[in-house]
Scaffold this motif. Structure first.
Motif, PDB file in Angstrom:
ATOM      1  N   GLY A 236     -13.931  -1.788  14.982  1.00  0.00           N
ATOM      2  CA  GLY A 236     -14.479  -0.469  14.706  1.00  0.00           C
ATOM      3  C   GLY A 236     -13.412   0.599  14.541  1.00  0.00           C
ATOM      4  N   LYS A 237     -12.304   0.424  15.229  1.00  0.00           N
ATOM      5  CA  LYS A 237     -11.222   1.405  15.140  1.00  0.00           C
ATOM      6  C   LYS A 237     -10.492   1.344  13.810  1.00  0.00           C
ATOM      7  N   VAL A 238     -10.372   0.162  13.228  1.00  0.00           N
ATOM      8  CA  VAL A 238      -9.684   0.069  11.935  1.00  0.00           C
ATOM      9  C   VAL A 238     -10.638   0.297  10.764  1.00  0.00           C
ATOM     10  N   ILE A 239     -11.944   0.209  11.014  1.00  0.00           N
ATOM     11  CA  ILE A 239     -12.910   0.519   9.963  1.00  0.00           C
ATOM     12  C   ILE A 239     -13.264   2.001  10.004  1.00  0.00           C
ATOM     13  N   GLY A 240     -13.530   2.516  11.184  1.00  0.00           N
ATOM     14  CA  GLY A 240     -13.872   3.924  11.339  1.00  0.00           C
ATOM     15  C   GLY A 240     -15.301   4.217  10.936  1.00  0.00           C
ATOM     16  N   LYS A 241     -15.726   5.439  11.228  1.00  0.00           N
ATOM     17  CA  LYS A 241     -17.085   5.856  10.895  1.00  0.00           C
ATOM     18  C   LYS A 241     -17.240   5.920   9.383  1.00  0.00           C
ATOM     19  N   ASN A 242     -18.238   5.232   8.884  1.00  0.00           N
ATOM     20  CA  ASN A 242     -18.515   5.137   7.441  1.00  0.00           C
ATOM     21  C   ASN A 242     -17.330   4.585   6.648  1.00  0.00           C
ATOM     22  N   GLY A 243     -16.448   3.837   7.296  1.00  0.00           N
ATOM     23  CA  GLY A 243     -15.327   3.217   6.598  1.00  0.00           C
ATOM     24  C   GLY A 243     -14.188   4.161   6.266  1.00  0.00           C
ATOM     25  N   ARG A 244     -14.162   5.321   6.889  1.00  0.00           N
ATOM     26  CA  ARG A 244     -13.148   6.317   6.549  1.00  0.00           C
ATOM     27  C   ARG A 244     -11.727   5.875   6.892  1.00  0.00           C
ATOM     28  N   VAL A 245     -11.541   5.252   8.032  1.00  0.00           N
ATOM     29  CA  VAL A 245     -10.194   4.804   8.413  1.00  0.00           C
ATOM     30  C   VAL A 245      -9.730   3.691   7.484  1.00  0.00           C
ATOM     31  N   ALA A 246     -10.612   2.740   7.198  1.00  0.00           N
ATOM     32  CA  ALA A 246     -10.260   1.644   6.290  1.00  0.00           C
ATOM     33  C   ALA A 246      -9.893   2.186   4.915  1.00  0.00           C
ATOM     34  N   ASN A 247     -10.662   3.149   4.419  1.00  0.00           N
ATOM     35  CA  ASN A 247     -10.353   3.743   3.115  1.00  0.00           C
ATOM     36  C   ASN A 247      -9.032   4.499   3.143  1.00  0.00           C
ATOM     37  N   ALA A 248      -8.731   5.148   4.254  1.00  0.00           N
ATOM     38  CA  ALA A 248      -7.458   5.852   4.373  1.00  0.00           C
ATOM     39  C   ALA A 248      -6.289   4.868   4.347  1.00  0.00           C
ATOM     40  N   ILE A 249      -6.439   3.740   5.041  1.00  0.00           N
ATOM     41  CA  ILE A 249      -5.388   2.711   5.014  1.00  0.00           C
ATOM     42  C   ILE A 249      -5.218   2.181   3.591  1.00  0.00           C
ATOM     43  N   ARG A 250      -6.324   1.953   2.907  1.00  0.00           N
ATOM     44  CA  ARG A 250      -6.255   1.475   1.516  1.00  0.00           C
ATOM     45  C   ARG A 250      -5.559   2.486   0.620  1.00  0.00           C
ATOM     46  N   ASN A 251      -5.847   3.776   0.806  1.00  0.00           N
ATOM     47  CA  ASN A 251      -5.203   4.814   0.000  1.00  0.00           C
ATOM     48  C   ASN A 251      -3.697   4.863   0.234  1.00  0.00           C
ATOM     49  N   VAL A 252      -3.279   4.739   1.490  1.00  0.00           N
ATOM     50  CA  VAL A 252      -1.847   4.716   1.804  1.00  0.00           C
ATOM     51  C   VAL A 252      -1.193   3.492   1.180  1.00  0.00           C
ATOM     52  N   LEU A 253      -1.868   2.370   1.240  1.00  0.00           N
ATOM     53  CA  LEU A 253      -1.360   1.134   0.661  1.00  0.00           C
ATOM     54  C   LEU A 253      -1.176   1.262  -0.846  1.00  0.00           C
ATOM     55  N   MET A 254      -2.157   1.834  -1.522  1.00  0.00           N
ATOM     56  CA  MET A 254      -2.052   2.007  -2.970  1.00  0.00           C
ATOM     57  C   MET A 254      -0.964   3.028  -3.336  1.00  0.00           C
ATOM     58  N   ALA A 255      -0.832   4.078  -2.551  1.00  0.00           N
ATOM     59  CA  ALA A 255       0.199   5.074  -2.825  1.00  0.00           C
ATOM     60  C   ALA A 255       1.591   4.486  -2.621  1.00  0.00           C
ATOM     61  N   ALA A 256       1.747   3.646  -1.615  1.00  0.00           N
ATOM     62  CA  ALA A 256       3.046   3.022  -1.360  1.00  0.00           C
ATOM     63  C   ALA A 256       3.390   1.993  -2.425  1.00  0.00           C
ATOM     64  N   ASN A 257       2.384   1.412  -3.035  1.00  0.00           N
ATOM     65  CA  ASN A 257       2.594   0.388  -4.054  1.00  0.00           C
ATOM     66  C   ASN A 257       3.050   0.974  -5.387  1.00  0.00           C
ATOM     67  N   ARG A 258       2.574   2.138  -5.752  1.00  0.00           N
ATOM     68  CA  ARG A 258       2.977   2.878  -6.948  1.00  0.00           C
ATOM     69  C   ARG A 258       3.204   2.033  -8.194  1.00  0.00           C
ATOM     70  N   ASN A 259       2.175   1.697  -8.882  1.00  0.00           N
ATOM     71  CA  ASN A 259       2.253   1.027 -10.182  1.00  0.00           C
ATOM     72  C   ASN A 259       3.005  -0.302 -10.173  1.00  0.00           C
ATOM     73  N   GLN A 260       3.019  -0.983  -9.058  1.00  0.00           N
ATOM     74  CA  GLN A 260       3.693  -2.287  -8.993  1.00  0.00           C
ATOM     75  C   GLN A 260       2.679  -3.418  -9.006  1.00  0.00           C
ATOM     76  N   GLY A 261       1.495  -3.153  -9.481  1.00  0.00           N
ATOM     77  CA  GLY A 261       0.448  -4.163  -9.503  1.00  0.00           C
ATOM     78  C   GLY A 261      -0.714  -3.726  -8.628  1.00  0.00           C
ATOM     79  N   LYS A 262      -1.762  -4.516  -8.658  1.00  0.00           N
ATOM     80  CA  LYS A 262      -2.954  -4.176  -7.875  1.00  0.00           C
ATOM     81  C   LYS A 262      -2.850  -4.729  -6.474  1.00  0.00           C
ATOM     82  N   VAL A 263      -3.392  -3.962  -5.531  1.00  0.00           N
ATOM     83  CA  VAL A 263      -3.444  -4.408  -4.139  1.00  0.00           C
ATOM     84  C   VAL A 263      -4.857  -4.224  -3.625  1.00  0.00           C
TER      85      VAL A 263
END
Length: 76
Positions: A43-70
């Motif tokens: 529950g802590k890594v998913i968060g309410k309504n998936g907000r924490v999980a989505n935030a982790i995904r956003n950070v992951l995509m920003a760190a990846n920067r056009n190097q392929g899909k994650v």
């Protein structure tokens, strides 16, 4: 690098940081990270309504920067 980023973020959120595990695999050109944590910490890594999980995904995509899909999956 991205795998360590997911591990670092997840460990800072959970009560059982030693049980954080991230598997990385390539599926059809997409790098898929599967995050597993202690069952009490899901529950802590998913968060309410998936907000924490989505935030982790956003950070992951920003760190990846056009190097392929994650993708980030959270194991039950």
């Amino acid at each position: 690098m991205l795998k360590e980023l997911v591990v670092t973020i997840a460990r800072s959120l959970v009560d059982y940081p030693d049980e954080v595990n991230v598997q990385e695999e390539d599926v059809d050109g997409v790098t898929v990270f599967t995050l597993s944590v202690h069952e009490e910490d899901i529950g802590k890594v998913i968060g309410k309504n998936g907000r924490v999980a989505n935030a982790i995904r956003n950070v992951l995509m920003a760190a990846n920067r056009n190097q392929g899909k994650v993708r980030l999956n959270i194991a039950d």
